[in-house]
Design a protein around this motif. Structure first.
Motif, PDB file in Angstrom:
ATOM      1  N   ILE A  16       0.906  -1.148   0.076  1.00  0.00           N
ATOM      2  CA  ILE A  16      -0.020  -0.017  -0.025  1.00  0.00           C
ATOM      3  C   ILE A  16       0.967   1.282   0.058  1.00  0.00           C
ATOM      4  CG2 ILE A  16      -1.575   1.363   1.393  1.00  0.00           C
ATOM      5  CD1 ILE A  16      -2.978  -1.070   2.512  1.00  0.00           C
ATOM      6  N   GLY A  17       1.758   1.288   0.893  1.00  0.00           N
ATOM      7  CA  GLY A  17       2.940   2.410   1.016  1.00  0.00           C
ATOM      8  C   GLY A  17       3.517   2.483  -0.349  1.00  0.00           C
ATOM      9  N   ALA A  18       3.904   1.480  -1.179  1.00  0.00           N
ATOM     10  CA  ALA A  18       4.529   1.599  -2.288  1.00  0.00           C
ATOM     11  C   ALA A  18       3.806   2.063  -3.460  1.00  0.00           C
ATOM     12  CB  ALA A  18       5.224  -0.077  -2.626  1.00  0.00           C
ATOM     13  N   ALA A  19       2.355   1.695  -3.559  1.00  0.00           N
ATOM     14  CA  ALA A  19       1.413   2.203  -4.609  1.00  0.00           C
ATOM     15  C   ALA A  19       1.171   3.523  -4.455  1.00  0.00           C
ATOM     16  CB  ALA A  19       0.186   1.376  -4.185  1.00  0.00           C
ATOM     17  N   ILE A  20       1.026   4.048  -3.059  1.00  0.00           N
ATOM     18  CA  ILE A  20       0.795   5.583  -2.927  1.00  0.00           C
ATOM     19  C   ILE A  20       2.000   6.276  -3.238  1.00  0.00           C
ATOM     20  CG2 ILE A  20       0.420   7.298  -1.102  1.00  0.00           C
ATOM     21  CD1 ILE A  20      -1.510   5.163   0.223  1.00  0.00           C
ATOM     22  N   GLY A  21       3.234   5.710  -3.057  1.00  0.00           N
ATOM     23  CA  GLY A  21       4.380   6.398  -3.212  1.00  0.00           C
ATOM     24  C   GLY A  21       5.024   6.656  -4.820  1.00  0.00           C
ATOM     25  N   GLY A 108      -1.633   4.819   8.535  1.00  0.00           N
ATOM     26  CA  GLY A 108      -2.928   4.340   9.113  1.00  0.00           C
ATOM     27  C   GLY A 108      -3.567   3.215   8.407  1.00  0.00           C
ATOM     28  N   LEU A 109      -3.204   3.082   6.955  1.00  0.00           N
ATOM     29  CA  LEU A 109      -3.531   1.869   6.389  1.00  0.00           C
ATOM     30  C   LEU A 109      -2.568   0.957   6.522  1.00  0.00           C
ATOM     31  CD1 LEU A 109      -4.632   3.628   2.914  1.00  0.00           C
ATOM     32  CD2 LEU A 109      -5.980   2.605   4.432  1.00  0.00           C
ATOM     33  N   GLY A 110      -1.365   1.106   6.743  1.00  0.00           N
ATOM     34  CA  GLY A 110      -0.272   0.327   7.106  1.00  0.00           C
ATOM     35  C   GLY A 110      -0.796  -0.592   8.646  1.00  0.00           C
ATOM     36  N   VAL A 111      -1.215   0.315   9.243  1.00  0.00           N
ATOM     37  CA  VAL A 111      -1.693  -0.196  10.580  1.00  0.00           C
ATOM     38  C   VAL A 111      -2.757  -1.074  10.463  1.00  0.00           C
ATOM     39  CG1 VAL A 111      -2.793   0.255  13.143  1.00  0.00           C
ATOM     40  CG2 VAL A 111      -0.785   1.754  12.210  1.00  0.00           C
ATOM     41  N   LEU A 112      -3.819  -0.743   9.782  1.00  0.00           N
ATOM     42  CA  LEU A 112      -5.121  -1.412   9.469  1.00  0.00           C
ATOM     43  C   LEU A 112      -4.830  -2.830   8.697  1.00  0.00           C
ATOM     44  CD1 LEU A 112      -8.321  -1.682   9.286  1.00  0.00           C
ATOM     45  CD2 LEU A 112      -8.060  -0.269   7.142  1.00  0.00           C
ATOM     46  N   ASP A 117      -8.804  -5.459   9.178  1.00  0.00           N
ATOM     47  CA  ASP A 117      -9.291  -6.077   8.129  1.00  0.00           C
ATOM     48  C   ASP A 117      -8.403  -5.769   6.907  1.00  0.00           C
ATOM     49  OD1 ASP A 117     -10.817  -7.055   6.012  1.00  0.00           O
ATOM     50  OD2 ASP A 117     -12.545  -7.055   7.171  1.00  0.00           O
ATOM     51  N   MET A 118      -7.671  -6.949   6.345  1.00  0.00           N
ATOM     52  CA  MET A 118      -7.203  -6.496   5.037  1.00  0.00           C
ATOM     53  C   MET A 118      -7.776  -6.256   3.921  1.00  0.00           C
ATOM     54  SD  MET A 118      -4.420 -10.053   5.499  1.00  0.00           S
ATOM     55  CE  MET A 118      -3.459  -9.737   3.965  1.00  0.00           C
ATOM     56  N   SER A 119      -8.663  -6.696   3.814  1.00  0.00           N
ATOM     57  CA  SER A 119      -9.755  -6.408   2.644  1.00  0.00           C
ATOM     58  C   SER A 119     -10.156  -4.724   2.656  1.00  0.00           C
ATOM     59  CB  SER A 119     -11.011  -7.148   2.471  1.00  0.00           C
ATOM     60  OG  SER A 119     -10.908  -8.588   2.401  1.00  0.00           O
ATOM     61  N   VAL A 120     -10.550  -4.534   3.842  1.00  0.00           N
ATOM     62  CA  VAL A 120     -10.716  -2.983   3.989  1.00  0.00           C
ATOM     63  C   VAL A 120      -9.580  -2.281   3.626  1.00  0.00           C
ATOM     64  CG1 VAL A 120     -11.497  -1.195   5.518  1.00  0.00           C
ATOM     65  CG2 VAL A 120     -12.590  -3.309   5.490  1.00  0.00           C
ATOM     66  N   ALA A 121      -8.235  -2.614   4.070  1.00  0.00           N
ATOM     67  CA  ALA A 121      -7.208  -1.713   3.823  1.00  0.00           C
ATOM     68  C   ALA A 121      -6.793  -1.818   2.407  1.00  0.00           C
ATOM     69  CB  ALA A 121      -6.189  -2.432   4.881  1.00  0.00           C
ATOM     70  N   SER A 122      -7.034  -2.933   1.766  1.00  0.00           N
ATOM     71  CA  SER A 122      -6.646  -3.003   0.295  1.00  0.00           C
ATOM     72  C   SER A 122      -7.422  -2.063  -0.460  1.00  0.00           C
ATOM     73  CB  SER A 122      -6.857  -4.463   0.066  1.00  0.00           C
ATOM     74  OG  SER A 122      -5.915  -5.167   0.358  1.00  0.00           O
ATOM     75  N   ALA A 123      -9.055  -2.167  -0.145  1.00  0.00           N
ATOM     76  CA  ALA A 123      -9.879  -1.261  -1.039  1.00  0.00           C
ATOM     77  C   ALA A 123      -9.491   0.333  -0.647  1.00  0.00           C
ATOM     78  CB  ALA A 123     -11.397  -1.673  -0.482  1.00  0.00           C
TER      79      ALA A 123
END
Length: 421
Positions: A16-21, A108-112, A117-123
Motif C-alpha cells: 500500500i505504501g509503495a502504491a501511494i509512493g 493508518g492503512l499500514g496499521v489497518l 481487516d486486510m480487505s478494507v485496507a486494500s480497498a
C-alpha cells in the motif's frame, strides 16, 4: 496470528505504501533528488512503519493501553511530514497539504493491514491512489460545477445519510402497507442514476447530440424524454435526430427495467431478462440507424437538474399512491385488476409499476407478476408512440412506432420461445 499471516499482512502494508509512493513520486518525477519531501521510498517505509507499529501494539502494549504505540508512531511521523511540508511550502510558495495527509493516511492503512481487516485496507489503499491520481480530473470537474449541481448533490447526500436513517422501515396502511424507508431508498436510487447521467452529459460536452441526450434522459424518464424530443422534432427539418434520441431513451428504459428487476426481484428479473434485452437491443439498433441517416447533427439541450426538492417530493408521492392502488387492486379485484392498474400506471412511466410489482413478491404469484410487468412495459411503449403522434412530426412518430413495434414483437417472441409465458 501465525508467522505466514504476519508476513502477508506486513507485505500488504508495504505494498500500500509503495502504491501511494509511486503516484506521489511520479507527480514530482522531474524534481531533482532532495527536492521532494516524500517519494516512493519514503511512502513505502511509512506503510511498513504503520504495519510494524500495529504488530508492536498487539504484542507489547499492556492491557488497557491499546493503541499507545500506534499513537506514538503517528505523532512522530506527522511531525516529521509537517516540518518538511512547511519547508517545501515556503520554498515553492504553495499551500498544498496533500503529501502530508497522504503520508498520515498511508501510516493508518499500514496499521489497518496488520491489525485490522486486510480487505478494507486494500480497498482503501486503492481508493487513495485513485483519488491522488485524479487531481486534474477532479479540479476540472469542480471548476465546471455550477451551484444548482452542487446543491442537488448536497440534497442527495442529505437524503441518504441524514434523512434515510430517520425513516421507519415498518409498513403502514391497509393492503400490506407501504414501507416509507423502501420508498425513500427508491427515490435515492433513481435520483442517483439521474445525477450520474446529468454529470456524464456535462463531461461529454454540455449535452450535445440527440442520441446522447436521449440515452441520458432515458435514465430519468423515457416518457418525458420522448415528449421533449417530439416537441423538438416540430422545430427541425431533420426528424431522424430527435427520433434517435427518443428511441435511445426507450432502449435505456428497457435495460433499466431489467436491472431494477434483477436487483429487487431476481427470480422475476431472470425470467424477463432475455425478452427485455432483445427488445432493448432492437431499440438501440433503431436509434443508431436513425442517427446514421440524419443529414445534420442537432444540438440537444442539457437535461434539467433532477434534484429540485419539489420534484423529489412529487416522485415520492407518486410512487406511494401507485403502490397503494396496485396493492388494493390486486387484493380487491384479483389478478385482472392488477393488470389494469399496471397498464394505467405505465402510461406515465414504467418504473413505479415495475418496482411495485417486484415489491409484492413473494405474496404475488410469479407468473402473475411476469404478465403484469409485460403489460406495463408494452403499455408504456404504446403510450409513447401515441404521445409522439400527437406532439411530434410525422417522420418522428413513424420512426418511433416502427422501432417500438419491432422491439415489442422481438421481446414477446423471445419470451414465448423460452417458455416463460
Amino acid at each position: 496470528m501465525d508467522l505466514i499471516d504476519v508476513f502477508q499482512r506486513l507485505g500488504l502494508a508495504i505494498a500500500i505504501g509503495a502504491a501511494i509512493g509511486v503516484e506521489r513520486h511520479w507527480r514530482e518525477r522531474d524534481e531533482p533528488e532532495g527536492a521532494r519531501i516524500a517519494g516512493i521510498r519514503t511512502f513505502t517505509l511509512i506503510g511498513m512503519t504503520g504495519g510494524i507499529g500495529g504488530l508492536l501494539d498487539q504484542g507489547m502494549t499492556p492491557s488497557g493501553l491499546s493503541g499507545l504505540i500506534i499513537a506514538s508512531f503517528l505523532i512522530v511521523i506527522a511531525m516529521v511530514l509537517l516540518r518538511f511540508g512547511l519547508m517545501e511550502a515556503r520554498a515553492e510558495g504553495s499551500f498544498s497539504a496533500t503529501t502530508v495527509i497522504s503520508g498520515i493516511t498511508t501510516f493508518g492503512l499500514g496499521v489497518l493491514a496488520v491489525a485490522g481487516d486486510m480487505s478494507v485496507a486494500s480497498a482503501a489503499g486503492a481508493a487513495t491512489v485513485t483519488i491522488l491520481a485524479s487531481r486534474e480530473f477532479l479540479h476540472a470537474a469542480i471548476r465546471r460545477l455550477t451551484w444548482i449541481e452542487l446543491r442537488s448533490a448536497v440534497v442527495l447526500l442529505a437524503m441518504g445519510f441524514v434523512l434515510l436513517p430517520l425513516i421507519p422501515a415498518d409498513p403502514y396502511g391497509p393492503f400490506g402497507g407501504v414501507s416509507p424507508r423502501s420508498l425513500v431508498i427508491l427515490v435515492i436510487m433513481l435520483a442517483s442514476i439521474s445525477y450520474v447521467g446529468y454529470v456524464a452529459v456535462r463531461l461529454i460536452g454540455g449535452g450535445r447530440g440527440d442520441l446522447v441526450a436521449g440515452a441520458v434522459g432515458g435514465l430519468v424518464s423515457s416518457t418525458a424524454t420522448t415528449l421533449a424530443m417530439a416537441r423538438q422534432s416540430q422545430n427541425t427539418a431533420v426528424a431522424a435526430g430527435p427520433a434517435a434520441g427518443a428511441i435511445a431513451a426507450g432502449s435505456i428504459s428497457l435495460f433499466r427495467t431489467a436491472l431494477l428487476l434483477l436487483a429487487l426481484a431476481p427470480a422475476l428479473g431472470w425470467r424477463l431478462l432475455p425478452g427485455l434485452l432483445v427488445a432493448g437491443g432492437i431499440m438501440l439498433a433503431g436509434a443508431m440507424t436513425a442517427i446514421a441517416r440524419a443529414d445534420t447533427a442537432s444540438e440537444a439541450d442539457l437535461p434539467g437538474n433532477p434534484f429540485e426538492l419539489s420534484q423529489v417530493i412529487k416522485m415520492a408521492v407518486l410512487i406511494t399512491v401507485i403502490a397503494f392502488i396496485a396493492r388494493a387492486a390486486s387484493q380487491i379485484f384479483g389478478d385482472g385488476g392488477l393488470y389494469v392498474v399496471s397498464a394505467l400506471t405505465a402510461l406515465a412511466d414504467v418504473d413505479a409499476a415495475t418496482v411495485t410489482l417486484a415489491g409484492m413478491l413473494p405474496a404475488l404469484s410469479l407468473d402473475v407478476a411476469l404478465i403484469a410487468v409485460g403489460i406495463a412495459v408494452t403499455a408504456n411503449m404504446v403510450a409513447k408512440v401515441v404521445y409522439a403522434a400527437v406532439a411530434g412530426s410525422r417522420g418522428f412518430s413513424l420512426r418511433l412506432a416502427a422501432a417500438s413495434a419491432l422491439a415489442v414483437a422481438g421481446g414477446l417472441i423471445v419470451t414465448f420461445a423460452a417458455g416463460h409465458v
